[in-house]
Design an enzyme around this catalytic site. Structure first.
Site, PDB file in Angstrom:
ATOM      1  N   SER A  11      -4.793  -8.107   8.185  1.00 29.39           N
ATOM      2  CA  SER A  11      -4.145  -6.805   8.287  1.00 29.39           C
ATOM      3  C   SER A  11      -3.541  -6.729   9.685  1.00 29.39           C
ATOM      4  CB  SER A  11      -5.182  -5.698   8.075  1.00 29.39           C
ATOM      5  OG  SER A  11      -4.646  -4.484   8.529  1.00 29.39           O
ATOM      6  N   ASP A  31       0.814  -1.220   0.000  1.00 24.37           N
ATOM      7  CA  ASP A  31       0.000   0.000   0.000  1.00 24.37           C
ATOM      8  C   ASP A  31       0.847   1.268   0.000  1.00 24.37           C
ATOM      9  OD1 ASP A  31      -2.455  -1.205  -0.100  1.00 24.37           O
ATOM     10  OD2 ASP A  31      -2.873  -1.036   2.052  1.00 24.37           O
ATOM     11  N   ASP A  55      -7.120   4.646  12.289  1.00 27.09           N
ATOM     12  CA  ASP A  55      -5.772   5.187  12.158  1.00 27.09           C
ATOM     13  C   ASP A  55      -5.713   6.434  11.269  1.00 27.09           C
ATOM     14  OD1 ASP A  55      -4.568   3.428  13.916  1.00 27.09           O
ATOM     15  OD2 ASP A  55      -4.343   1.877  12.396  1.00 27.09           O
ATOM     16  N   ARG A 109       0.512   5.742  16.839  1.00 28.65           N
ATOM     17  CA  ARG A 109       0.235   6.770  15.822  1.00 28.65           C
ATOM     18  C   ARG A 109       0.757   8.140  16.226  1.00 28.65           C
ATOM     19  NH1 ARG A 109       0.556   2.715  12.976  1.00 28.65           N
ATOM     20  NH2 ARG A 109      -1.328   1.581  12.425  1.00 28.65           N
TER      21      ARG A 109
END
Ligand code: ARG
Length: 401
Positions: A177, A15, A125, A96
């Site tokens: 994922s 990605d 996210d 994050r």
């Protein structure tokens, strides 16, 4: 002439690799790739760095965020015994903001107007990256290529990647994922999307199946200094070392699996599996020491703040005045959280097997039913008389009416 520069949070996966090319071709931008090391499963980060350059990034940097992650983020999470919806120790939600901090710093250093990330348009996210950036520098513009592009299926994305010279991994893609760091591992998608299906064993990496875990229990003594883990079995260690070792020890004994349907910030319920042997065992030990050392009212009030802290962090508000105020409160509670907790790991369970502290408010002579009892029972009778008075008055009134 490019249209400016974007700093991209880069992982090395398909990605974010497609993101590099897409930002160059669709937006006409120069791309700086930033790879954050937050303790994810070791990949060769130099290889990842080079891959970004090979894919077209003008600059590519690896930042080792591990110590900062532990000292500024996981320490606060442990002070808060943070468990979102009483279960999830916020693995991804905690990483994050530290990545965001470095993205913003890089944007300033490289004079970049944009920050980009590879999150989809359905998860938490994306919100954490973008609200985080806006909280640190509201003038930076955000780009979320995966949310914007029309490479709808994995196959179309792979085709696009191949036709743009992006190396596509030959190994079969994991059906899940996954996001991981020092605090644990989050697994979603694939068969897990059906909450009636028991998660298959290939979901797990950090934890043994409790059935296969050792038949002998393991006792571990964790030392804390002002709320921060500082030793294992008497050996002084950094908090980071304690986390790394507890991930290994508790994981080997099958402890730390979480199966939950959680409420995402974007309104969706999702079924997620976590493996957090270190985080969960340390939170449990930390709580056990707080039970021993924190004054009653403080402990009760702190429990409420813990819930709010976890929601705040889950909901992308790491950099917010409310969260800062919570941290000030929590920090002020930790001085007495100094001592040792012995835990017992056995076939998927982790139980507290002992605790002690010089700051203990537990008074044996007050608690004991034995000979050394110093508790004043007569005082109890008078106390109960007045404590129960409002209810007695109320009951008489009810009867009259
Ligand atoms: N649901 C968790 C959270 O929102 C984990 C997200 C993990 N992300 C991922 N790409 N697998 O914090």
């Amino acid at each position: 002439m490019s249209n400016g520069t974007a700093v991209l949070a880069y992982s090395g996966g398909l990605d974010t690799s497609v993101c590099i090319k897409w930002l160059i071709e669709e937006k006409g931008l120069d791309v700086v790739a930033l790879i954050g090391d937050v303790g994810q499963k070791r990949q060769d980060l130099e290889f990842v760095r080079q891959k970004a350059l090979d894919t077209g990034a003008i600059e590519s940097v690896v930042v080792d965020m591990r110590d900062e992650f532990v000292e500024e983020y996981l320490t606060k999470a442990l002070f808060a015994n943070a468990l979102y919806e009483n279960k999830y120790p916020l693995v991804s939600a905690l990483s994050r903001p530290v990545i965001v901090k470095h993205l913003v710093a890089a944007a300033h250093r490289f004079n970049a107007r944009y920050i980009a990330h590879g999150c989809t348009g359905k998860g938490n996210d994306q919100v954490r990256f973008e609200v985080g950036v806006r909280s640190l520098d509201p003038d930076i513009e955000l780009i979320a290529p995966v949310r914007e592009w029309d490479l709808l299926t994995r196959d179309i994305e792979i085709e696009w990647a191949q036709s743009h010279g992006i190396p596509v991994p030959v190994t079969k893609d994991s059906p899940y994922s996954i996001d991981d760091n020092l605090w644990g591992r989050a697994i979603e998608c694939g068969v897990i999307e059906d909450p009636w299906i028991e998660p298959p064993s290939d979901v797990f990496e950090l934890t043994a199946d409790p059935q296969d875990a050792p038949d002998e229990p393991l006792y571990v003594t964790i030392g804390f200094s002002a709320g921060v883990p500082c030793s294992l079995d008497g050996t002084a260690l950094s908090f980071r070392e304690v986390i790394e070792r507890m991930n290994g020890l508790a994981g080997a004994h099958g402890y730390g699996r979480i199966d939950m349907v959680e409420n995402r910030l974007v309104g969706v319920k999702s079924h997620e599996i976590y493996e957090t042997p270190g985080a969960l065992s340390l939170i449990q030990a930390h709580k056990a020491l707080e039970e021993l050392t924190l004054e009653r009212d403080l402990l009760r009030y702190k429990l409420q703040i813990e819930q709010d802290w976890a929601s705040c962090v889950y909901d992308a508000k790491w950099f917010s005045p409310l969260k800062e105020a919570f941290d000030a409160f929590l920090a002020s509670t930790q001085e007495a959280v100094t001592g040792e907790v012995r835990i017992k790991l056995y076939k998927g369970s982790c139980t507290v097997a002992g605790r002690k502290s010089d700051y203990a408010l537990y008074d044996f002579t007050l608690a004991t039913y034995g000979e050394q009892d110093s508790f004043d029972r007569d005082a109890a009778a008078g106390f109960i008389e007045l404590y129960g008075l409002p209810y007695a008055v109320w009951a008489r009134q009810q009867r009259r009416l």
